[in-house]
Design a protein around this motif. Structure first.
Motif, PDB file in Angstrom:
ATOM      1  N   GLY A   2      33.233  45.524 -90.251  1.00 55.40           N
ATOM      2  CA  GLY A   2      33.832  44.196 -90.294  1.00 55.40           C
ATOM      3  C   GLY A   2      34.015  43.636 -91.694  1.00 55.40           C
ATOM      4  N   LEU A   3      33.631  44.412 -92.691  1.00 54.31           N
ATOM      5  CA  LEU A   3      33.699  43.956 -94.070  1.00 54.31           C
ATOM      6  C   LEU A   3      35.097  43.500 -94.470  1.00 54.31           C
ATOM      7  CD1 LEU A   3      32.272  44.033 -97.020  1.00 54.31           C
ATOM      8  CD2 LEU A   3      33.531  46.176 -97.240  1.00 54.31           C
ATOM      9  N   VAL A   4      36.124  44.224 -94.029  1.00 56.81           N
ATOM     10  CA  VAL A   4      37.480  43.952 -94.491  1.00 56.81           C
ATOM     11  C   VAL A   4      38.162  42.819 -93.724  1.00 56.81           C
ATOM     12  CG1 VAL A   4      37.799  46.316 -95.299  1.00 56.81           C
ATOM     13  CG2 VAL A   4      38.461  45.727 -92.973  1.00 56.81           C
ATOM     14  N   ASP A   5      37.565  42.367 -92.616  1.00 57.83           N
ATOM     15  CA  ASP A   5      38.201  41.317 -91.815  1.00 57.83           C
ATOM     16  C   ASP A   5      38.635  40.100 -92.635  1.00 57.83           C
ATOM     17  OD1 ASP A   5      38.412  42.447 -89.342  1.00 57.83           O
ATOM     18  OD2 ASP A   5      36.511  41.703 -88.608  1.00 57.83           O
ATOM     19  N   PRO A   6      37.722  39.500 -93.413  1.00 58.63           N
ATOM     20  CA  PRO A   6      38.101  38.277 -94.127  1.00 58.63           C
ATOM     21  C   PRO A   6      39.124  38.491 -95.238  1.00 58.63           C
ATOM     22  CG  PRO A   6      35.709  38.511 -93.964  1.00 58.63           C
ATOM     23  CD  PRO A   6      36.316  39.825 -93.613  1.00 58.63           C
ATOM     24  N   ILE A   7      39.270  39.728 -95.712  1.00 55.62           N
ATOM     25  CA  ILE A   7      40.159  39.972 -96.844  1.00 55.62           C
ATOM     26  C   ILE A   7      41.450  40.672 -96.448  1.00 55.62           C
ATOM     27  CG2 ILE A   7      38.324  39.973 -98.584  1.00 55.62           C
ATOM     28  CD1 ILE A   7      38.305  43.030 -98.460  1.00 55.62           C
ATOM     29  N   LEU A   8      41.661  40.892 -95.136  1.00 56.94           N
ATOM     30  CA  LEU A   8      42.898  41.548 -94.709  1.00 56.94           C
ATOM     31  C   LEU A   8      44.141  40.762 -95.158  1.00 56.94           C
ATOM     32  CD1 LEU A   8      41.974  42.810 -91.118  1.00 56.94           C
ATOM     33  CD2 LEU A   8      42.386  44.195 -93.155  1.00 56.94           C
ATOM     34  N   VAL A  17      29.554  38.715 -95.907  1.00 61.24           N
ATOM     35  CA  VAL A  17      29.578  39.249 -97.270  1.00 61.24           C
ATOM     36  C   VAL A  17      31.016  39.376 -97.757  1.00 61.24           C
ATOM     37  CG1 VAL A  17      29.087  41.279 -98.690  1.00 61.24           C
ATOM     38  CG2 VAL A  17      27.375  40.446 -97.075  1.00 61.24           C
ATOM     39  N   GLY A  18      31.890  39.882 -96.856  1.00 58.80           N
ATOM     40  CA  GLY A  18      33.290  40.021 -97.217  1.00 58.80           C
ATOM     41  C   GLY A  18      33.927  38.686 -97.559  1.00 58.80           C
ATOM     42  N   ARG A  62      38.592  42.691-104.067  1.00 60.31           N
ATOM     43  CA  ARG A  62      37.854  43.891-104.465  1.00 60.31           C
ATOM     44  C   ARG A  62      36.340  43.693-104.349  1.00 60.31           C
ATOM     45  NH1 ARG A  62      41.494  47.153-107.347  1.00 60.31           N
ATOM     46  NH2 ARG A  62      43.369  46.041-108.023  1.00 60.31           N
ATOM     47  N   GLY A  63      35.898  42.445-104.412  1.00 54.33           N
ATOM     48  CA  GLY A  63      34.476  42.153-104.426  1.00 54.33           C
ATOM     49  C   GLY A  63      33.696  42.726-103.260  1.00 54.33           C
ATOM     50  N   PRO A  64      34.182  42.575-102.014  1.00 59.95           N
ATOM     51  CA  PRO A  64      33.424  43.112-100.879  1.00 59.95           C
ATOM     52  C   PRO A  64      33.194  44.618-100.950  1.00 59.95           C
ATOM     53  CG  PRO A  64      35.044  41.525-100.123  1.00 59.95           C
ATOM     54  CD  PRO A  64      35.317  41.747-101.580  1.00 59.95           C
ATOM     55  N   PHE A  65      34.161  45.345-101.473  1.00 58.78           N
ATOM     56  CA  PHE A  65      33.996  46.799-101.569  1.00 58.78           C
ATOM     57  C   PHE A  65      32.904  47.158-102.575  1.00 58.78           C
ATOM     58  CE2 PHE A  65      38.534  46.492-100.233  1.00 58.78           C
ATOM     59  CZ  PHE A  65      38.416  47.135 -99.024  1.00 58.78           C
ATOM     60  N   PHE A  66      32.937  46.528-103.740  1.00 56.31           N
ATOM     61  CA  PHE A  66      31.919  46.812-104.747  1.00 56.31           C
ATOM     62  C   PHE A  66      30.544  46.333-104.290  1.00 56.31           C
ATOM     63  CE2 PHE A  66      35.648  46.577-107.799  1.00 56.31           C
ATOM     64  CZ  PHE A  66      35.696  47.948-108.012  1.00 56.31           C
ATOM     65  N   GLY A  67      30.507  45.165-103.650  1.00 54.24           N
ATOM     66  CA  GLY A  67      29.232  44.650-103.157  1.00 54.24           C
ATOM     67  C   GLY A  67      28.600  45.556-102.131  1.00 54.24           C
ATOM     68  N   THR A  68      29.415  46.077-101.223  1.00 53.81           N
ATOM     69  CA  THR A  68      28.895  46.983-100.199  1.00 53.81           C
ATOM     70  C   THR A  68      28.431  48.300-100.808  1.00 53.81           C
ATOM     71  OG1 THR A  68      30.375  46.002 -98.571  1.00 53.81           O
ATOM     72  CG2 THR A  68      29.415  48.124 -98.018  1.00 53.81           C
ATOM     73  N   ALA A  69      29.122  48.765-101.840  1.00 47.63           N
ATOM     74  CA  ALA A  69      28.695  49.995-102.517  1.00 47.63           C
ATOM     75  C   ALA A  69      27.287  49.822-103.089  1.00 47.63           C
ATOM     76  CB  ALA A  69      29.688  50.350-103.630  1.00 47.63           C
ATOM     77  N   PRO A 102      39.149  33.614 -97.284  1.00 46.85           N
ATOM     78  CA  PRO A 102      38.218  34.672 -96.869  1.00 46.85           C
ATOM     79  C   PRO A 102      36.907  34.139 -96.302  1.00 46.85           C
ATOM     80  CG  PRO A 102      39.220  35.238 -98.965  1.00 46.85           C
ATOM     81  CD  PRO A 102      39.607  33.816 -98.675  1.00 46.85           C
ATOM     82  N   ILE A 103      36.380  33.073 -96.898  1.00 46.84           N
ATOM     83  CA  ILE A 103      35.088  32.574 -96.427  1.00 46.84           C
ATOM     84  C   ILE A 103      35.217  31.964 -95.037  1.00 46.84           C
ATOM     85  CG2 ILE A 103      35.356  30.321 -97.535  1.00 46.84           C
ATOM     86  CD1 ILE A 103      32.103  32.301 -96.876  1.00 46.84           C
ATOM     87  N   LYS A 104      36.318  31.297 -94.738  1.00 43.96           N
ATOM     88  CA  LYS A 104      36.504  30.728 -93.400  1.00 43.96           C
ATOM     89  C   LYS A 104      36.633  31.835 -92.359  1.00 43.96           C
ATOM     90  CE  LYS A 104      38.584  26.332 -94.825  1.00 43.96           C
ATOM     91  NZ  LYS A 104      39.799  25.471 -94.793  1.00 43.96           N
ATOM     92  N   LEU A 105      37.392  32.866 -92.690  1.00 42.26           N
ATOM     93  CA  LEU A 105      37.492  34.014 -91.780  1.00 42.26           C
ATOM     94  C   LEU A 105      36.141  34.699 -91.630  1.00 42.26           C
ATOM     95  CD1 LEU A 105      40.892  35.678 -92.788  1.00 42.26           C
ATOM     96  CD2 LEU A 105      40.310  34.665 -90.577  1.00 42.26           C
ATOM     97  N   GLY A 106      35.415  34.791 -92.747  1.00 42.13           N
ATOM     98  CA  GLY A 106      34.100  35.418 -92.702  1.00 42.13           C
ATOM     99  C   GLY A 106      33.147  34.684 -91.791  1.00 42.13           C
TER     100      GLY A 106
END
Length: 417
Positions: free
Chosen positions: A39-45, A164-165, A174-181, A249-253
């Motif tokens: 679900g990480l990418v949901d808010p940033i789609l 988080v996303g 890009r932040g969610p991808f780096f954060g998850t890494a 993104p934060i509202k979707l998150g």
């Protein structure tokens, strides 16, 4: 014993649920982080689509590549883990997740992200099937407690992923991808330091074992139902961000955090009680029917964001109950090794999710926002019919361990087919 009266092992009190070895908590933590990737990418789609000039259909390929490779790679998980051991397989999966999450964050085109998400899916496959089998084998309190822990980790991962996303997505997509890494690197360290070395199985699994396991009619019924049910699950997860029309993104998150939190709570608190009182098939049937109704309502009121938000969050309750009970059925309904059963089931259901995400994007582009939700509802209802038709094969015999020999499993499976 009929399928509709299948009972749940254990009691509501769940003695020993929280009294687990450190190794179990290490794997559970890693599972939370791993499931965040779904679900990480949901808010940033919407942000990815806007900044990279991609269509809805192109953007949702992030789900298709991830889930498709995850599903296909499930056929290899048993073969790999039986040769290298569970710990090394878990480590390899998390290491791949770290690398490909970071590469996705450094991408400059939608095609690159889709490709790196595929690599991420490979790592996730190695981790998912092996983690479930590891927790089941190491947890105290029996099979039921182990599955509750696993499903709670799944729910928390799916819930925190969008949060988080959303938080990191406010800075950059890009932040969610780096954060998850980074989080996956921490999980990798936890597995290395806290999980003891695991012995290799006495008998090595074959790549064909998960496919052969589907000859068991009970497992095949559950897998087919999950394939269809995932049309609803991943339509809700993947397409709702576009239907909502929310750019923040934060509202979707927060919307999907609420959904995932309901999923996690229902997995732990509601599923065991409902299952023991009404039986597995009856409860799953009811959850599927309720989920289909939610999808139909969302299709009808797709222009009303408030309806979509409430429907999405409420659906988490139905999905949480369903996921826990179905996972236990997968583990107990067939005579094959549990890791093989998990791989078979996951192979089929993730392929369903991959197709669903692609189809939702195409329908949303060609027709309208209501179309993906109709597709999801139809998939869930057909899955309900499949479950009801095959319920006689879902009798669970408790307290009989699954055979540890693939030869035994194959013999029993062939006799039942």
């Amino acid at each position: 014993m009929s399928a509709d009266t299948t009972t749940h092992t254990g009691t509501d009190a769940r003695p020993g649920l929280l009294k687990q070895p450190v190794a179990v908590w290490a794997v559970a933590f890693a599972a939370v982080v791993s499931f965040m990737g779904i679900g990480l990418v949901d808010p940033i789609l919407p942000a990815i689509a806007g900044e990279l000039g991609a269509t809805k259909a192109q953007t949702l390929l992030l789900f298709t590549s991830y889930l498709g490779i995850t599903g296909l790679a499930m056929l290899l998980t048993g073969w790999i883990s039986s040769r290298f051991g569970a710990k090394k397989t878990l480590m390899a999966g998390l290491a791949l997740n770290v690398v490909f999450a970071a590469l996705a964050g450094s991408s400059s085109s939608i095609g690159e992200i889709v490709g790196f998400r595929a690599g991420w899916g490979l790592g996730n496959a190695l981790f998912i099937a092996t983690a479930l089998a590891t927790i089941v084998g190491a947890a105290s309190g029996g099979m039921s407690n182990a599955i509750i822990l696993y499903e709670a980790a799944l729910g928390l991962g799916i819930a925190t992923g969008p949060l988080v996303g959303g938080l990191l997505g406010e800075v950059s997509w890009r932040g969610p991808f780096f954060g998850t890494a980074v989080l996956m690197a921490i999980a990798f360290t936890a597995i290395v330091t806290l999980l003891p070395s695991t012995p290799k199985p006495a008998v090595r699994s074959k790549i064909s074992d998960p496919i052969r396991a589907l000859r068991h009619k009970g497992l095949a019924t559950v897998a087919a139902m999950a394939f269809l049910y995932n049309f609803g699950f991943f339509t809700l997860l993947a397409y709702t961000p576009f239907a909502l029309g929310i750019s923040s993104p934060i509202k979707l998150g927060l919307v999907f955090f609420g959904w995932g939190l309901c999923l996690a709570i229902a997995s732990v608190a509601l599923a065991p009680r409902l299952q023991r009182r009404f039986g597995s098939v009856a409860v799953v049937s009811t959850m599927l029917a309720l989920f289909a109704i939610v999808l139909v309502v969302e299709a009808v009121f797709v222009q009303h964001p408030a309806v979509l938000v409430v429907g999405t969050i409420v659906a988490g309750l139905f999905l949480g109950v369903n996921n826990t009970i179905v996972t236990e059925l997968v583990m107990e309904v067939s005579p094959v090794q549990r890791s093989t059963a998990s791989a078979s089931y996951s192979f089929v259901r993730f392929i369903g999710g991959a197709i669903a995400a692609w189809a939702a994007g195409e329908l949303g582009e060609v027709l309208a926002d209501w179309a993906p939700f109709v597709l999801g509802a139809v998939g869930v209802l057909v899955g309900l019919l499949v479950l009801r038709r095959g319920r006689r094969h879902l009798v669970v015999v408790h307290d009989e361990p699954a055979p540890h020999s693939p030869a035994e499993a194959q013999a029993v499976t062939a006799g039942d087919a």
